[in-house]
Scaffold this motif. Structure first.
Motif, PDB file in Angstrom:
ATOM      1  N   THR A 163      -1.969   3.883   9.511  1.00  0.00           N
ATOM      2  CA  THR A 163      -1.136   3.447   8.553  1.00  0.00           C
ATOM      3  C   THR A 163      -0.758   2.064   8.744  1.00  0.00           C
ATOM      4  N   THR A 164      -0.662   1.208   7.521  1.00  0.00           N
ATOM      5  CA  THR A 164      -0.080  -0.158   7.775  1.00  0.00           C
ATOM      6  C   THR A 164       0.984  -0.261   6.529  1.00  0.00           C
ATOM      7  N   VAL A 165       1.905  -1.625   6.689  1.00  0.00           N
ATOM      8  CA  VAL A 165       2.709  -1.746   5.709  1.00  0.00           C
ATOM      9  C   VAL A 165       2.442  -3.266   5.163  1.00  0.00           C
ATOM     10  N   VAL A 166       2.250  -3.516   4.166  1.00  0.00           N
ATOM     11  CA  VAL A 166       1.974  -5.065   3.494  1.00  0.00           C
ATOM     12  C   VAL A 166       2.988  -5.697   2.873  1.00  0.00           C
ATOM     13  N   SER A 167       3.814  -6.374   3.487  1.00  0.00           N
ATOM     14  CA  SER A 167       5.107  -7.177   2.913  1.00  0.00           C
ATOM     15  C   SER A 167       4.840  -8.455   2.411  1.00  0.00           C
ATOM     16  N   ALA A 168       3.651  -8.817   1.701  1.00  0.00           N
ATOM     17  CA  ALA A 168       3.660 -10.249   1.729  1.00  0.00           C
ATOM     18  C   ALA A 168       3.770 -10.868   0.102  1.00  0.00           C
ATOM     19  N   ALA A 169       4.726  -9.710  -0.627  1.00  0.00           N
ATOM     20  CA  ALA A 169       4.680  -9.841  -2.013  1.00  0.00           C
ATOM     21  C   ALA A 169       5.743 -10.525  -2.393  1.00  0.00           C
ATOM     22  N   THR A 170       5.948 -10.786  -3.758  1.00  0.00           N
ATOM     23  CA  THR A 170       7.290 -11.282  -4.365  1.00  0.00           C
ATOM     24  C   THR A 170       7.656 -10.552  -5.621  1.00  0.00           C
TER      25      THR A 170
END
Length: 283
Positions: free
Chosen positions: A193-200
């Motif tokens: 599992t991973t979390v992607v937090s590159a958004a706006t």
């Protein structure tokens, strides 16, 4: 298992590993061929956005199969698109479609793809067909779609723990789950599992999910062209990389409006993808 459980976030370096600069020996086939079966008479724009995003991510060929109106709009926007069946290395299905209005013929065509060996990115109106599929899958639900998918899989109602829900759904489905949100959760059936937090926050607008599907499908096709096996964790890494590129493209597009960001459309996001890809490859 709550969101307090420590899960590594996806980084720029992680995303860069999903990309490869073409060489002098490459041709359009060796760079990856993606097929999209998306859009509908009601939502033809979804087809345009997914195709645009796939091209912008850097594949060698995009095939599009869909209704006449959507096909005409796709070819008007991207005339290099091949509107004919043929060999592909990844599929994107369901974006801009509604299962309640799907014909029996279309259901059969989608089920044939889901019974094959080519990886499939499953979105929106095709998520109901994901349970029981044999093909390697990445499903891309938002919160409400995840609830419906969990019900179809016989899972208990969500308690609001997004990481636990994504993991449990991935195990039950036997496929990679990408749960959209301000933080995107990607879970493989192995437990990875991973979390992607590159958004706006500016990405919260119609059509950006269609762009995400095109980006992920392009990365999967590119990996397949390089001979990489589509095992569950490999698909998870590609899905996470696609979400990172998509989020950074949204941030790039928003920043271009002015200091502090500003409103963007889904097409703006797709048009920013090449800058993000180029930056990752340069680093």
């Amino acid at each position: 298992m709550g969101e307090s459980v420590r899960v590594a976030g996806w980084t720029r370096a992680d995303a860069a590993r999903a990309l490869q600069t073409p060489t002098a020996s490459d041709d359009k086939y060796s760079r990856g061929v993606i097929g999209l079966r998306t859009g509908s008479d009601a939502y033809p724009g979804a087809a345009v956005l997914g195709v645009e995003a796939a091209w912008r991510t850097g594949v060698g060929m995009v095939r599009y199969l869909g209704p006449d109106r959507a096909t005409a709009l796709v070819l008007q926007r991207r005339p290099e698109t091949v509107a004919a069946s043929g060999r592909v290395q990844a599929w994107v299905i369901g974006s801009g479609t509604d299962a309640a209005h799907r014909t029996d013929a279309e259901t059969g065509a989608l089920q044939e793809l889901l019974a094959g060996e080519v990886p499939v990115v499953v979105d929106a109106g095709a998520l109901d067909l994901a349970p029981g599929a044999a093909a390697p899958l990445i499903v891309t639900p938002h919160a409400r779609e995840l609830l419906r998918l969990r019900e179809a899989l016989g899972l208990t109602r969500s308690e609001g723990d997004r990481i636990a829900d994504a993991r449990e759904t991935a195990v039950a489905l036997g496929a990679t789950v990408l749960l959209k949100g301000s933080d995107t959760i990607v879970a493989a059936p192995t437990g990875w599992t991973t979390v992607v937090s590159a958004a706006t926050p500016w990405l919260a607008t119609a059509g950006t999910g269609d762009v995400l599907g095109g980006v992920i499908g392009a990365l999967v096709a590119g990996a397949a062209a390089r001979g990489e096996a589509p095992d569950a964790e490999a698909l998870g890494r590609l899905a996470a990389s696609g979400a990172w590129v998509h989020g950074r493209a949204g941030a790039t597009a928003a920043a271009s409006v002015g200091h502090g960001g500003g409103p963007v459309t889904a097409l703006d996001v797709a048009e920013a993808v090449p800058r993000v890809v180029a930056d990752l490859l340069a680093r």
